[in-house]
Design a protein around this motif. Structure first.
Motif, PDB file in Angstrom:
ATOM      1  N   MET A 169       2.792  -2.143  10.590  1.00 28.04           N
ATOM      2  CA  MET A 169       3.296  -3.892  10.937  1.00 28.04           C
ATOM      3  C   MET A 169       4.683  -3.841  10.537  1.00 28.04           C
ATOM      4  O   MET A 169       4.821  -4.920  11.001  1.00 28.04           O
TER       5      MET A 169
ATOM      6  N   LEU B 268       0.824   2.605   9.195  1.00 31.73           N
ATOM      7  CA  LEU B 268       0.105   1.240   9.328  1.00 31.73           C
ATOM      8  C   LEU B 268       1.448   0.500   9.192  1.00 31.73           C
ATOM      9  O   LEU B 268       1.794  -0.890   9.607  1.00 31.73           O
TER      10      LEU B 268
ATOM     11  N   HIS C  38      -6.230  -6.786  14.771  1.00 29.69           N
ATOM     12  CA  HIS C  38      -5.378  -6.429  15.517  1.00 29.69           C
ATOM     13  C   HIS C  38      -5.552  -5.945  16.929  1.00 29.69           C
ATOM     14  O   HIS C  38      -4.946  -6.693  18.178  1.00 29.69           O
ATOM     15  N   ARG C  39      -5.606  -5.092  17.176  1.00 26.50           N
ATOM     16  CA  ARG C  39      -6.014  -4.124  18.506  1.00 26.50           C
ATOM     17  C   ARG C  39      -6.278  -5.827  19.635  1.00 26.50           C
ATOM     18  O   ARG C  39      -6.228  -6.189  20.655  1.00 26.50           O
TER      19      ARG C  39
ATOM     20  N   LEU D  83      -2.235   2.718  16.194  1.00 25.18           N
ATOM     21  CA  LEU D  83      -2.777   3.301  15.197  1.00 25.18           C
ATOM     22  C   LEU D  83      -4.129   3.200  14.827  1.00 25.18           C
ATOM     23  O   LEU D  83      -4.321   3.513  13.901  1.00 25.18           O
ATOM     24  N   THR D  84      -4.689   2.309  16.144  1.00 24.15           N
ATOM     25  CA  THR D  84      -5.939   2.303  16.108  1.00 24.15           C
ATOM     26  C   THR D  84      -6.647   3.926  16.211  1.00 24.15           C
ATOM     27  O   THR D  84      -7.411   4.628  14.910  1.00 24.15           O
TER      28      THR D  84
ATOM     29  N   GLU E 181      -4.241  -5.471  -5.196  1.00 22.33           N
ATOM     30  CA  GLU E 181      -3.277  -5.706  -4.462  1.00 22.33           C
ATOM     31  C   GLU E 181      -3.382  -6.467  -2.876  1.00 22.33           C
ATOM     32  O   GLU E 181      -3.061  -7.331  -2.504  1.00 22.33           O
TER      33      GLU E 181
ATOM     34  N   MET F  93     -11.810   1.442   0.808  1.00 22.23           N
ATOM     35  CA  MET F  93      -9.979   0.853   1.717  1.00 22.23           C
ATOM     36  C   MET F  93      -9.596   1.182   3.045  1.00 22.23           C
ATOM     37  O   MET F  93      -9.856   0.592   3.569  1.00 22.23           O
ATOM     38  N   TRP F  94      -9.414   2.404   2.732  1.00 19.36           N
ATOM     39  CA  TRP F  94      -9.357   3.666   3.760  1.00 19.36           C
ATOM     40  C   TRP F  94      -9.874   3.103   5.276  1.00 19.36           C
ATOM     41  O   TRP F  94      -9.356   2.757   6.696  1.00 19.36           O
TER      42      TRP F  94
ATOM     43  N   GLY G 180      -4.514  -0.667  -6.712  1.00 20.79           N
ATOM     44  CA  GLY G 180      -4.038  -0.814  -4.875  1.00 20.79           C
ATOM     45  C   GLY G 180      -5.248  -2.136  -4.318  1.00 20.79           C
ATOM     46  O   GLY G 180      -4.736  -2.821  -3.279  1.00 20.79           O
TER      47      GLY G 180
ATOM     48  N   SER H 246      -6.496  -2.432  11.497  1.00 15.29           N
ATOM     49  CA  SER H 246      -5.272  -1.784  12.746  1.00 15.29           C
ATOM     50  C   SER H 246      -6.510  -2.910  13.958  1.00 15.29           C
ATOM     51  O   SER H 246      -6.326  -2.942  15.519  1.00 15.29           O
ATOM     52  N   CYS H 247      -7.718  -2.150  13.906  1.00 14.69           N
ATOM     53  CA  CYS H 247      -8.589  -1.980  15.376  1.00 14.69           C
ATOM     54  C   CYS H 247      -8.821  -3.728  15.127  1.00 14.69           C
ATOM     55  O   CYS H 247      -9.093  -4.557  16.116  1.00 14.69           O
TER      56      CYS H 247
ATOM     57  N   ILE I 227      -5.662   5.561  12.502  1.00 15.86           N
ATOM     58  CA  ILE I 227      -6.601   6.077  11.523  1.00 15.86           C
ATOM     59  C   ILE I 227      -7.749   5.426  11.541  1.00 15.86           C
ATOM     60  O   ILE I 227      -8.346   5.054  10.712  1.00 15.86           O
TER      61      ILE I 227
ATOM     62  N   GLY J 164      -8.757   0.858   8.833  1.00  9.55           N
ATOM     63  CA  GLY J 164      -8.753   0.696   9.594  1.00  9.55           C
ATOM     64  C   GLY J 164      -9.152   0.096  10.457  1.00  9.55           C
ATOM     65  O   GLY J 164      -9.040  -0.567  11.950  1.00  9.55           O
TER      66      GLY J 164
ATOM     67  N   PHE K 298      -0.939  -1.702  17.900  1.00  8.29           N
ATOM     68  CA  PHE K 298      -2.073  -0.894  17.717  1.00  8.29           C
ATOM     69  C   PHE K 298      -3.147  -0.801  17.805  1.00  8.29           C
ATOM     70  O   PHE K 298      -4.118   0.336  17.675  1.00  8.29           O
TER      71      PHE K 298
ATOM     72  N   LEU L  83       0.973  -1.121   0.223  1.00  6.68           N
ATOM     73  CA  LEU L  83       0.120   0.123   0.112  1.00  6.68           C
ATOM     74  C   LEU L  83       0.581   1.526  -0.415  1.00  6.68           C
ATOM     75  O   LEU L  83       0.642   2.044  -0.422  1.00  6.68           O
TER      76      LEU L  83
ATOM     77  N   SER M  39      -1.543   7.928   6.258  1.00  8.04           N
ATOM     78  CA  SER M  39      -2.614   6.793   7.109  1.00  8.04           C
ATOM     79  C   SER M  39      -1.584   5.275   7.111  1.00  8.04           C
ATOM     80  O   SER M  39      -1.025   4.505   7.895  1.00  8.04           O
TER      81      SER M  39
END
Lengths: 253, 775
Positions: A89, A85, B521-522, A219-220, B381, B510-511, B378, B518-519, A223, B515, A216, A66, A81
């Motif tokens: 990562m 990210l 994963h948290r 990050l959260t 991918e 996508m954005w 994008g 990430s959330c 973004i 987000g 995270f 990305l 963003s």
């Protein structure tokens, strides 16, 4: 092929007592099971750490691709963003790598080492078995001559057989004793041996996930829209998709 | 302003009357002009109640008197003498009264017509709504329940009708809220307000419905083709709506199509019957315009949709289909496009547009197109990477690391680990995966599917652009060329307006997906941390600081490894190393011989019986000892080794040979006499010049004797009896086989005997030694 002049029968005399044989079998069974389980655990652990690494690498690839996408050149906010990210990562991957290294050192390698002992143990057991067979064969031979008339040639052969038997018998007895001695000790050693591995395994994950959580959460906050439930997210996505489908240029079927 | 109007008023007086008498809606134009002129009066009558014709008359005199005076003065200019003033006055009054009456009647009629028109709009709206509801609720559910199975595509027929019903019922409820009668003067105003406030929603609802209507007719035609089904459908419709003479579904479903086109007509009628001076007049005019514009936009939208529908689909054609579809027209078209493209590439012709505006538009489009492609790339991918990630997650989940049994049930750490992993594999990670799929993977897949339409349209636009350029310069366009130009313009406009929206929305999606990523994963990390932490506290070494813990763990592991190594060595040393199985006498002899000849490092043992398959291969039995002369054959093949098998030489497969470890180079002094060594030593002496001289002290100790009686079967063999001393000349036959030995028996006879018929025994055990047989 050697030319066998006579058939070798089983000796009449009991060479190894039933209890000794049973003890031996029991200990050896335990060891074989331990071997199976150790091998399996080693294989699973190895596969698991490999999958873990691959997962982490895949996550890094998501962000790296990305970040290198020209989309970032067009939109500064998007670039920010994606940079965040990607940083997250990469940090996660670094921690993961460290975790995997620790696990490799304290869990996988010891497991491998432990299972590497089994072949020589098995070999020893096999040797003992071979010696036992020889012992039995020679014993039977001796018994056979002892039963025969004591003529000259028979005496020659009896002597010969006894001479052959003696070292084999000694050897077997030494081996048997040694194995009966070593096998339980070895079996017992697994507890002290694996204890630190499991503790390390858990500790490594604690450290890793604590860091993950920190990374995270940050990050959260950066973004993601804060505090959406899954249903809200789904609804939002669905709303956007509906909006997209309403466009004439989008095929809605 | 009023005064000049009043002046001209009597002259045009008949006009409003006649136009008012003309049938309703017959002449919009005249009505329009008459309204302008009668505006003044209308204004008055509208300000009061419509029934207040009397009041108008009462109020009128002062003004009318003025007008009449002027009128009379005018008259007096033209006709001075014909009539008396009184009569004139009377006549004038009479005329004025008549005019007033007519005017009032006209006003009333106009007001009535306006009222009627309004009433028509509202009433028709009500019945329209009623029928729509009837069709969507009753008929639809009856069709679904009574027809088994429900006809295919039934739901799709009613796809956008709900929005239409909704907007229509809102319009009515807005009107009802005001609780005005049709005749009340505020009514037109409130009607217009309601209509205008809903116009954008109306447009949105109707445009979807209209764009979708083709599909409705298609579905209905498909029903009509199945006669039985269609009869059933008609039966259901008739039963549900006996009062209207409906014989098909489209009877109802076409209504919105007709309705939206009818609004402008109805509104124009109302406007026509409304006096220009009416306060709502301007508003009415605006509303009528709005409704017309609305219809135009809906039509335009429908046209866009049709063009888009035609081109956005990917055509799935086989090569055969494509060839079949080739014809002169398509070839000419493609060739023209290709030619145009080549011109562009070669720079012979500037890209479209001599006009700067067009060029600008084109640049804008290029930017949009570029962005779209980047975005598409994008998204694809990202989707691919996410899929990869999920795959690895699956892989991780498939490792059943908790599924082991080291018989360590009393120990805390393994138990904790098992519990953690079970929770992890059965609860936390599957949950994570499910959320990943639902919130990230699925939206991305949906987004990917949506990319097809714009992609196809962009491609088609280029094609059409090339077509367009060819005909662009021409002064006169044929009908077809016009169509081509229109298609291009439509496509271009469509893309220019919608692509930015598409790009924006897709990027946002996508954005937000990221987000969510990430959330997720948290959340995962939070769950995991909690889980591991709660168990980690139960562990015996949980109190150690991380540094100390790792030091401890590593040193314990090292210690464990050290102990293990020790054990391993012990096992190796004590149990495995000495292969106490005695070699057969002949093998012992072979070993000695080979060791002397080649050195102990070259001795190998045959692991399994080998049967030679090629020239110079040896047949070897399992356990046989050989010395390796060369670790390759004459051609350098390293898989075949040249070996010495105690006399005969030949090749053997390297894979079957294993290095033979002699117990020790010097056998330890054993309790039993080292007989084999002595025998071979002595034996060897008889045929090997390199061998050591026999040890004199061992000489009297042992004697080779026949173990069994043996009778010679040929002249090469020699007979002997059991116990008879023999002298071994060679421990193998001419081909090197150790199964036969060349011996000399008593009396000097020589010949071959089976090696295993021979035995060694100490001198004095049975028979007296015969020194004559020993060197």
């Amino acid at each position: 092929m050697s030319w066998i002049p006579f058939k070798i029968g089983q000796p009449k005399k009991q060479i190894v007592s039933k209890t000794v044989e049973r003890d031996f079998e029991r200990e050896y069974d335990k060891l074989q099971k331990l071997e199976d389980q150790t091998k399996k655990l080693h294989k699973d652990m190895k596969k698991s750490t490999e999958a873990d690494l691959a997962m982490s690498k895949a996550a890094v690839k998501i962000s790296a691709d990305l970040l290198s996408n020209p989309l970032c050149e067009q939109d500064q906010a998007f670039l920010d963003s994606m940079t965040a990210l990607d940083t997250a990562m990469r940090r996660m991957d670094a921690f993961n790598q460290e975790k995997v290294n620790q696990i490799q050192k304290t869990v996988v390698d010891p497991l491998k080492k432990y299972s590497s002992v089994f072949p020589s143990l098995n070999m020893a057991v096999k040797r003992r078995e071979q010696t036992l067979q020889d012992y039995k064969r020679l014993q039977a031979k001796v018994e056979k001559y002892e039963e025969k008339e004591k003529t000259g040639p028979v005496m020659v052969k009896l002597h010969q057989a006894k001479e052959e038997l003696r070292p084999v018998k000694d050897d077997f007895e030494a081996k048997n004793k040694q194995l009966l001695d070593e096998m339980p000790k070895f079996y017992q050693s697994r507890i002290d041996y694996f204890q630190p591995s499991f503790e390390a395994l858990i500790r490594a994950q604690v450290v890793y996930f604590t860091e993950m959580y920190k990374i995270f959460s940050e990050l959260t906050d950066q973004i993601d829209q804060a505090g959406l439930t899954d249903e809200q997210r789904e609804r939002e996505t669905e709303a956007k998709l509906t909006e997209l489908r309403a466009l004439s240029i989008v095929a809605d079927d | 302003m009023e005064v000049p109007r009043r002046l001209s008023f009597p002259l045009v007086l008949p006009k409003p009357a006649s136009s008012a008498r003309s049938p309703l809606g017959a002449a919009g134009q005249t009505a329009g002009s008459s309204k302008d002129q009668t505006g003044g009066e209308k204004l008055i009558s509208e300000e009061k109640t419509p029934e207040s014709g009397v009041i108008v008359v009462v109020e009128a005199p002062p003004e009318d008197g003025k007008a009449a005076r002027r009128f009379s003065s005018q008259d007096s200019f033209s006709e001075e003498s014909s009539l008396s003033e009184e009569r004139l006055e009377e006549e004038a009054r009479e005329a004025q009264r008549r005019a007033e009456e007519e005017e009032a009647a006209a006003k009333e009629r106009a007001a009535q017509r306006q009222q009627l028109a309004i009433q028509e709009l509202v009433e028709s709206e009500r019945s329209y709504l009623r029928l729509l509801q009837l069709s969507t609720v009753t008929i639809r559910s009856n069709l679904q329940q009574q027809l088994q199975p429900p006809p295919a595509g039934l739901d799709s027929m009613f796809l956008h009708i709900e929005e239409v019903i909704d907007v229509s019922s809102r319009l009515l409820s807005l009107l009802d809220q005001k609780q005005l009668q049709f005749g009340e003067p505020d009514f037109p105003q409130s009607l217009c307000d309601s209509f205008l406030s809903l116009s954008s929603e109306m447009e949105a609802a109707y445009k979807e419905y209209l764009a979708h209507y083709n599909h409705v007719t298609e579905v209905e035609n498909s029903y009509k083709q199945k006669e039985a089904l269609w009869n059933e459908v008609v039966r259901v419709i008739k039963a549900a709506a006996p009062d209207v003479n409906a014989t098909s579904l489209s009877f109802f479903l076409v209504m919105p199509v007709q309705r939206i086109a009818r609004y402008p007509l109805l509104l124009q009628t109302i406007q026509k019957h409304t006096d220009a001076s009416h306060p709502a007049y301007a508003l009415l005019e605006q509303t009528a315009h709005t409704s017309v514009a609305l219809n135009c936009r809906i039509n335009e939208y429908k046209r866009f949709r049709e063009v888009a529908d035609k081109y956005r689909k990917t055509e799935m054609l086989t090569i055969k289909d494509k060839i079949v579809r080739l014809n002169t027209h398509s070839i000419a078209k493609k060739t023209a496009r290709l030619g145009q493209q080549i011109k562009h590439e070669a720079g012979l012709k500037p890209k479209i547009g001599v006009l700067d505006v067009l060029q600008l538009v084109d640049e804008e489009f290029d930017a949009l197109e570029g962005f779209f492609y980047v975005l598409e790339n994008g998204i694809l991918e990202l989707l691919e990477n996410v899929e990869m990630y999920l795959q690895h997650l699956q892989g991780f989940l498939s490792c059943r690391t908790e599924d082991f049994d080291l018989d360590m049930d009393g120990e805390k750490a393994p138990i904790c680990y098992k519990e953690i992993t079970t929770a992890l594999r059965q609860w936390i990670l599957p949950m994570f995966e499910k959320r990943m799929r639902k919130l990230i993977h699925q939206p991305l897949c949906a987004l990917r599917d949506l990319l097809v339409g714009p992609r196809n349209l962009i491609r088609k636009r280029l094609d059409k652009l090339l077509d367009y350029e060819v005909i662009e310069g021409k002064p006169n366009l044929s009908y077809e060329e016009q169509a081509v130009a229109n298609t291009y313009r439509t496509l271009n406009t469509l893309l220019l307006t919608e692509l930015p929206q598409f790009n924006g929305l897709a990027l946002q999606m996508m954005w937000s997906t990221l987000g969510t990523f990430s959330c997720l994963h948290r959340d995962l990390a939070a769950d995991m941390e909690q889980l591991f932490h709660s168990f980690a506290q139960q562990l015996p070494h949980s109190s150690l600081s991380p540094g100390a813990f790792w030091e401890w763990a590593e040193s314990s592991v090292l210690e464990g490894a050290r102990r293990l190594q020790h054990l391993c060595r012990m096992v190796e040393d004590k149990l495995n190393a000495p292969d106490a199985q005695p070699l057969s006498p002949s093998s012992q002899r072979r070993l000695k011989q080979l060791t002397d000849k080649h050195g102990s490092g070259k001795i190998f043992q045959v692991m399994s019986t080998v049967v030679g398959t090629r020239d110079l291969d040896l047949n070897l039995t399992k356990g046989e000892l050989v010395a390796v002369i060369s670790e390759a054959d004459s051609r350098g093949d390293r898989r075949r080794w040249l070996v010495d098998a105690g006399g005969k030489r030949g090749y053997a497969a390297a894979s079957k040979l294993i290095r033979y470890h002699q117990p020790t180079d010097d056998p330890p002094p054993s309790p039993h006499p080292n007989l084999t060594e002595d025998v071979t030593t002595r034996r060897r002496h008889s045929y090997s010049p390199a061998g050591n001289a026999p040890l004199p002290m061992s000489q009297p100790c042992f004697q080779v004797v026949g173990a069994y009686d043996f009778t010679a079967r040929s002249k090469h063999e020699v007979s002997f009896r059991a116990g008879e001393p023999v002298r071994i000349l060679e421990p193998h036959d001419k081909r090197g086989s150790p199964e036969w030995s060349l011996v000399e028996v008593r009396g000097g006879q020589r010949g071959y005997v089976p090696s295993n018929y021979l035995a060694i025994m100490p001198v004095g055990a049975g028979l007296p030694p015969n020194p004559g047989f020993f060197l």
